[in-house]
Design a protein around this motif. Structure first.
Motif, PDB file in Angstrom:
ATOM      1  N   ALA A  47       0.542  -1.256   0.130  1.00 50.37           N
ATOM      2  CA  ALA A  47       0.113   0.405   0.070  1.00 50.37           C
ATOM      3  C   ALA A  47       1.084   1.080   0.289  1.00 50.37           C
ATOM      4  CB  ALA A  47      -0.608   0.323   1.323  1.00 50.37           C
ATOM      5  N   ALA A  48      -0.072   2.307  -0.429  1.00 52.47           N
ATOM      6  CA  ALA A  48       0.971   3.869  -0.361  1.00 52.47           C
ATOM      7  C   ALA A  48       0.280   4.770   0.101  1.00 52.47           C
ATOM      8  CB  ALA A  48       1.375   4.273  -1.612  1.00 52.47           C
ATOM      9  N   PHE A  49       0.871   5.504   0.527  1.00 51.75           N
ATOM     10  CA  PHE A  49       0.114   7.128   1.629  1.00 51.75           C
ATOM     11  C   PHE A  49       0.600   7.981   0.584  1.00 51.75           C
ATOM     12  CE2 PHE A  49      -1.803   4.329   5.067  1.00 51.75           C
ATOM     13  CZ  PHE A  49      -2.821   4.969   5.149  1.00 51.75           C
ATOM     14  N   LEU A  50      -0.010   8.854  -0.109  1.00 52.80           N
ATOM     15  CA  LEU A  50       0.443   9.626  -0.930  1.00 52.80           C
ATOM     16  C   LEU A  50       0.075  11.310  -1.269  1.00 52.80           C
ATOM     17  CD1 LEU A  50       1.382  10.214  -3.945  1.00 52.80           C
ATOM     18  CD2 LEU A  50      -0.654   8.986  -5.475  1.00 52.80           C
ATOM     19  N   ASP A  51       1.191  12.418  -0.640  1.00 48.93           N
ATOM     20  CA  ASP A  51       0.396  13.740  -0.319  1.00 48.93           C
ATOM     21  C   ASP A  51       0.144  14.398  -1.797  1.00 48.93           C
ATOM     22  OD1 ASP A  51       0.091  15.808   0.186  1.00 48.93           O
ATOM     23  OD2 ASP A  51       2.453  16.529   1.499  1.00 48.93           O
ATOM     24  N   PHE A  52      -0.480  15.152  -1.888  1.00 50.99           N
ATOM     25  CA  PHE A  52      -1.252  15.398  -3.209  1.00 50.99           C
ATOM     26  C   PHE A  52       0.608  16.543  -4.765  1.00 50.99           C
ATOM     27  CE2 PHE A  52      -3.245  18.328  -6.590  1.00 50.99           C
ATOM     28  CZ  PHE A  52      -3.906  17.147  -6.822  1.00 50.99           C
ATOM     29  N   LYS A  53       0.300  17.402  -3.421  1.00 47.84           N
ATOM     30  CA  LYS A  53       1.881  18.352  -3.049  1.00 47.84           C
ATOM     31  C   LYS A  53       2.612  17.522  -2.708  1.00 47.84           C
ATOM     32  CE  LYS A  53      -0.078  22.225  -5.997  1.00 47.84           C
ATOM     33  NZ  LYS A  53      -0.669  23.741  -5.641  1.00 47.84           N
ATOM     34  N   LEU A  54       4.340  17.813  -3.819  1.00 47.94           N
ATOM     35  CA  LEU A  54       5.490  17.462  -3.404  1.00 47.94           C
ATOM     36  C   LEU A  54       5.905  18.615  -4.151  1.00 47.94           C
ATOM     37  CD1 LEU A  54       6.672  13.992  -3.826  1.00 47.94           C
ATOM     38  CD2 LEU A  54       5.066  14.664  -1.732  1.00 47.94           C
ATOM     39  N   ASN A  55       6.289  20.166  -3.106  1.00 49.24           N
ATOM     40  CA  ASN A  55       7.624  21.082  -3.486  1.00 49.24           C
ATOM     41  C   ASN A  55       6.787  21.650  -4.502  1.00 49.24           C
ATOM     42  OD1 ASN A  55      10.028  20.527  -2.113  1.00 49.24           O
ATOM     43  ND2 ASN A  55      10.061  18.796  -3.297  1.00 49.24           N
ATOM     44  N   GLU A  56       5.663  21.430  -3.947  1.00 49.32           N
ATOM     45  CA  GLU A  56       4.239  22.698  -5.159  1.00 49.32           C
ATOM     46  C   GLU A  56       3.880  21.429  -6.560  1.00 49.32           C
ATOM     47  OE1 GLU A  56       2.907  24.747  -3.885  1.00 49.32           O
ATOM     48  OE2 GLU A  56       3.406  24.286  -1.848  1.00 49.32           O
ATOM     49  N   THR A  57       4.438  20.620  -6.776  1.00 55.04           N
ATOM     50  CA  THR A  57       4.033  19.900  -7.503  1.00 55.04           C
ATOM     51  C   THR A  57       3.324  18.780  -7.692  1.00 55.04           C
ATOM     52  OG1 THR A  57       5.478  20.190  -8.152  1.00 55.04           O
ATOM     53  CG2 THR A  57       4.532  18.697  -9.677  1.00 55.04           C
ATOM     54  N   THR A  58       1.824  18.818  -7.956  1.00 54.19           N
ATOM     55  CA  THR A  58       0.509  17.331  -8.199  1.00 54.19           C
ATOM     56  C   THR A  58       1.939  16.470  -8.446  1.00 54.19           C
ATOM     57  OG1 THR A  58       0.601  17.552 -10.249  1.00 54.19           O
ATOM     58  CG2 THR A  58      -0.982  18.878  -8.719  1.00 54.19           C
ATOM     59  N   THR A  59       1.343  15.230  -7.930  1.00 55.38           N
ATOM     60  CA  THR A  59       1.327  13.960  -7.571  1.00 55.38           C
ATOM     61  C   THR A  59       0.780  13.234  -8.699  1.00 55.38           C
ATOM     62  OG1 THR A  59       0.316  13.536  -4.981  1.00 55.38           O
ATOM     63  CG2 THR A  59       2.680  14.141  -5.453  1.00 55.38           C
ATOM     64  N   LEU A  60      -0.024  13.624  -9.361  1.00 53.36           N
ATOM     65  CA  LEU A  60      -1.561  12.871 -10.329  1.00 53.36           C
ATOM     66  C   LEU A  60      -0.450  11.594 -10.855  1.00 53.36           C
ATOM     67  CD1 LEU A  60      -3.859  14.987 -11.178  1.00 53.36           C
ATOM     68  CD2 LEU A  60      -3.717  13.594  -9.421  1.00 53.36           C
ATOM     69  N   PRO A  61       0.960  11.679 -11.728  1.00 57.04           N
ATOM     70  CA  PRO A  61       1.654  11.059 -12.057  1.00 57.04           C
ATOM     71  C   PRO A  61       1.907  10.120 -11.378  1.00 57.04           C
ATOM     72  CG  PRO A  61       2.462  12.930 -12.529  1.00 57.04           C
ATOM     73  CD  PRO A  61       1.746  13.584 -11.346  1.00 57.04           C
ATOM     74  N   LEU A  62       2.591   9.653  -9.763  1.00 50.24           N
ATOM     75  CA  LEU A  62       1.858   9.109  -8.551  1.00 50.24           C
ATOM     76  C   LEU A  62       1.041   8.129  -8.740  1.00 50.24           C
ATOM     77  CD1 LEU A  62       4.547  10.637  -6.170  1.00 50.24           C
ATOM     78  CD2 LEU A  62       5.360   9.142  -8.005  1.00 50.24           C
ATOM     79  N   ALA A  63       0.280   8.580  -8.203  1.00 46.77           N
ATOM     80  CA  ALA A  63      -1.048   8.430  -8.329  1.00 46.77           C
ATOM     81  C   ALA A  63      -1.459   7.079  -9.594  1.00 46.77           C
ATOM     82  CB  ALA A  63      -1.833   9.392  -8.120  1.00 46.77           C
ATOM     83  N   ILE A  64      -1.013   8.161 -10.684  1.00 46.69           N
ATOM     84  CA  ILE A  64      -0.878   6.605 -12.233  1.00 46.69           C
ATOM     85  C   ILE A  64      -0.784   5.623 -12.152  1.00 46.69           C
ATOM     86  CG2 ILE A  64      -0.903   6.777 -14.474  1.00 46.69           C
ATOM     87  CD1 ILE A  64      -1.493   9.814 -13.952  1.00 46.69           C
ATOM     88  N   ALA A  65       1.168   6.025 -11.645  1.00 52.28           N
ATOM     89  CA  ALA A  65       1.884   4.613 -11.458  1.00 52.28           C
ATOM     90  C   ALA A  65       1.558   3.901 -10.595  1.00 52.28           C
ATOM     91  CB  ALA A  65       3.279   5.921 -11.362  1.00 52.28           C
TER      92      ALA A  65
END
Length: 145
Positions: A67-85
């Motif tokens: 499993a993973a816990f994902l912050d939506f923004k890392l250093n002001e960049t959205t993490t949507l590519p990580l969510a897709i990955a």
């Protein structure tokens, strides 16, 4: 921002054994440390923290996570590519973020849990239970047929 801890927090043995390794994608060290502590107290055996998108992508490609816990923004960049990955790798995940679950930014991820900061240990426990009930959690190679 303060993360409030409430102890003890434990999962039932049947759920606890599912989470050998959880990925935490968070760029704030204190928040990542608090989340790691909560996850370990919930019975997760190993927590790996990735503070950048590049580091997280490398881990997702090279490591088996339950499993993973994902912050939506890392250093002001959205993490949507990580969510897709994560989705493509069949790793169940929850957003752990300052955004609310109903926010339009989660339109493509309405099936994902959202734990809103500041969160309680009970919020993380509930997210683990939700992730544990996900059918993709049992994707570990040793369990695959």
């Amino acid at each position: 921002m303060h993360i409030l801890l409430e102890f003890p927090v434990s999962l039932s043995n049947s759920v606890r054994t599912v989470f050998d390794k959880v990925l935490v994608i968070e760029d704030h060290a204190l928040i990542a440390l608090d989340l790691e502590t909560i996850l370990l107290d919930c019975g997760v055996r190993s927590v790996v923290v990735a503070p950048t998108i590049a580091h997280a992508l490398k881990l997702i490609q090279e490591t088996v996570f339950d499993a993973a816990f994902l912050d939506f923004k890392l250093n002001e960049t959205t993490t949507l590519p990580l969510a897709i990955a994560l989705r493509e790798a069949n790793i169940p995940f929850a957003f752990s973020t300052g955004y609310e679950a109903g926010d339009s930014i989660f339109t493509d991820f309405q099936d994902c849990a959202v734990v809103t900061k500041p969160y309680l240990a009970s919020d993380i426990r509930q997210a683990l239970l939700t992730l544990g009930s996900s059918s993709s959690v049992s994707r570990r190679p040793s369990e695959a047929g």
